[in-house]
Design a protein around this motif. Structure first.
Motif, PDB file in Angstrom:
ATOM      1  N   ALA A  71       0.851  -1.185   0.000  1.00 26.01           N
ATOM      2  CA  ALA A  71       0.000   0.000   0.000  1.00 26.01           C
ATOM      3  C   ALA A  71       0.884   1.232   0.000  1.00 26.01           C
ATOM      4  O   ALA A  71       2.038   1.187   0.399  1.00 26.01           O
ATOM      5  N   SER A 114      -7.661   7.717   0.528  1.00 24.83           N
ATOM      6  CA  SER A 114      -6.986   7.430   1.807  1.00 24.83           C
ATOM      7  C   SER A 114      -7.269   8.476   2.871  1.00 24.83           C
ATOM      8  O   SER A 114      -6.429   8.721   3.749  1.00 24.83           O
ATOM      9  N   LYS A 169      -3.586  12.233   5.718  1.00 26.06           N
ATOM     10  CA  LYS A 169      -4.417  12.352   4.516  1.00 26.06           C
ATOM     11  C   LYS A 169      -5.697  13.156   4.759  1.00 26.06           C
ATOM     12  O   LYS A 169      -6.543  13.267   3.877  1.00 26.06           O
ATOM     13  N   GLY A 186      -8.310   2.312   1.857  1.00 27.19           N
ATOM     14  CA  GLY A 186      -7.149   2.334   2.734  1.00 27.19           C
ATOM     15  C   GLY A 186      -7.495   2.324   4.215  1.00 27.19           C
ATOM     16  O   GLY A 186      -8.645   2.161   4.628  1.00 27.19           O
ATOM     17  N   GLN A 231      -7.679  -2.167   2.663  1.00 27.73           N
ATOM     18  CA  GLN A 231      -6.653  -2.438   1.654  1.00 27.73           C
ATOM     19  C   GLN A 231      -7.206  -3.411   0.610  1.00 27.73           C
ATOM     20  O   GLN A 231      -7.621  -4.517   0.946  1.00 27.73           O
ATOM     21  N   HIS A 285      -9.042  -1.478  -6.759  1.00 28.41           N
ATOM     22  CA  HIS A 285      -9.065  -0.050  -6.423  1.00 28.41           C
ATOM     23  C   HIS A 285      -9.351   0.805  -7.662  1.00 28.41           C
ATOM     24  O   HIS A 285     -10.208   1.696  -7.627  1.00 28.41           O
ATOM     25  N   SER A 304      -9.293  15.477  -2.098  1.00 30.93           N
ATOM     26  CA  SER A 304      -8.144  15.049  -1.299  1.00 30.93           C
ATOM     27  C   SER A 304      -7.850  16.100  -0.231  1.00 30.93           C
ATOM     28  O   SER A 304      -7.248  17.136  -0.527  1.00 30.93           O
TER      29      SER A 304
END
Length: 413
Positions: A23, A240, A246, A272, A296, A302, A314
């Motif tokens: 990851a 994430s 994050k 994640g 994960q 993904h 993000s």
């Protein structure tokens, strides 16, 4: 080396792990580079040092190393113990992270020595290069993804131990004595590298490579059906965002703001690791049934989920060069992010996403709501995809890597 055929040129790529187990951005970036070099016909192998407990049939070209999880955990606890007395109340784990890698990295070093590559491409996080012996006429290239000084200064995680940070940097400086050339994935990382280390060799900026040909071959999943949403419902990708660096502290706020501003149901894909306290809050959230929290997953799974999303947000506090953001924009998702770290190297404000100064989460959510409610979202997605694919065209990026990887340079160490 430049006169050798690709098949005669042996390149070793070092990474903590590799898909489907690995990851994180470093594992993904080095895995993508390994695939691209193989496609060009180079004799390239990917060596890992942090695949702890992985029991798998050897994959062609990937040689995994690590430690049994129970011994790895015990070693890490032992290495962290002195810092409780040396720097009580401070975040001090970066030196311990480097030393805990020794068992896997030493095993990896033996495998690399047996392969006898002309070029070794190192990852910096965890300083695996400490345990490698440089052979005569070998060319060492290091990619600066991490940088302990940057993490301590900008992560917002808490008060870091200065002693721990200095020790980690000193250990990484020992690796750099044997390195011929340093690559940074963004101008931001180059600035931090120059400010942190004593390295006097060449330092170049080359973005992380994404093997887009492989991404294009992966299909899409029916994420809406999985979440019980109508076929035309919008889905937001939050890469994430369950981890503190994050932007976990902003995750619920973003979800709530979007729910408030939009009158139609939304889906949320949050891959994640998710911090336990954040997960507890998400489980109690009214929109929990519309959140996909798979933890994960394999790289292909993904990408299938990302392809089913409409917009990416993000809220990461710091990014060196986000593979997740590049992949999202490449797949046509306008990315909304903070103007921090290496994000400006990826996002051209207004063309393939939007950047916000400071930590203005409300403005980010407002922009996302406007996009999700816009009748021209599909046109923006096409422009996002076209611009990003041209900017990070894989063959051109690979050529930039090869100029460094195939350069004999001046030997060090």
């Amino acid at each position: 080396m430049a006169t050798l055929k690709p098949s005669e040129t042996r390149i070793a790529i070092v990474a903590p792990s590799a898909p489907p187990y690995g990851a994180g951005g470093v594992a993904s970036a080095h895995y993508n580079l390994w695939r691209a070099l193989r496609r060009r016909g180079y004799d390239v192998r990917l060596f890992t040092f942090f695949d702890n407990g992985v029991k798998d049939k050897p994959a062609k070209g990937i040689i995994r190393h690590g430690l049994a999880p129970v011994w790895f955990k015990r070693l890490f606890v032992l290495l962290l113990l002195p810092w409780r007395f040396l720097q009580p109340g401070k975040l001090a784990y970066q030196t311990a992270e480097i030393l805990r890698n020794a068992p896997g990295a030493l095993r990896m070093a033996r495998s690399i020595y047996a392969f006898s590559p002309q070029t070794v491409l190192l990852s910096d996080h965890g300083a695996p290069g400490l345990w490698l012996r440089k052979m005569r006429d070998q060319h060492f290239v290091l990619i600066s993804h991490h940088n302990p000084a940057r993490l301590a200064a900008e992560s917002g995680m808490g008060k870091f131990s200065r002693l721990d940070t200095r020790m980690a940097i000193w250990l990484e400086d020992q690796v750099l004595k044997r390195v011929n050339h340093v690559l940074c994935p963004s101008q931001y990382m180059r600035t931090w590298f120059k400010k942190t280390y004593k390295f006097r060799g060449a330092v170049s900026v080359v973005p992380n490579l994404v093997e887009f040909a492989a991404v294009d071959q992966i299909g899409s999943r029916n994420i809406r059906k999985q979440l019980g949403l109508p076929s035309r419902a919008k889905v937001v990708y939050l890469p994430s965002a369950g981890g503190y660096i994050k932007g976990a502290r902003y995750l619920l706020r973003i979800i709530d703001k979007l729910q408030l501003k939009l009158k139609f149901p939304l889906g949320f894909y949050i891959p994640g690791f998710v911090e336990p306290d954040v997960m507890a809050q998400l489980r109690q959230h009214p929109a929990r049934a519309r959140m996909l929290l798979p933890g994960q997953v394999s790289y292909s799974a993904h990408i299938q989920y990302v392809k089913a999303c409409d917009v990416a947000i993000s809220p990461a506090l710091m990014e060196n060069f986000s593979m997740a953001i590049v992949e999202a924009a490449y797949l046509g998702l306008p990315v909304i992010a903070f103007k921090r770290g290496g994000n400006a190297d990826i996002i051209d404000d207004g063309r393939n996403g939007f950047l916000f100064s400071g930590l203005n989460v409300d403005a980010m959510a407002q922009r996302a709501a406007v996009l999700l409610n816009s009748p021209t979202l599909s046109e923006l997605r096409k422009r996002t995809q076209k611009y990003t694919r041209a900017k990070f065209e894989a063959d051109r990026v690979l050529d930039s890597y090869l100029k460094v990887l195939l350069s004999t340079g001046s030997a060090r160490g």
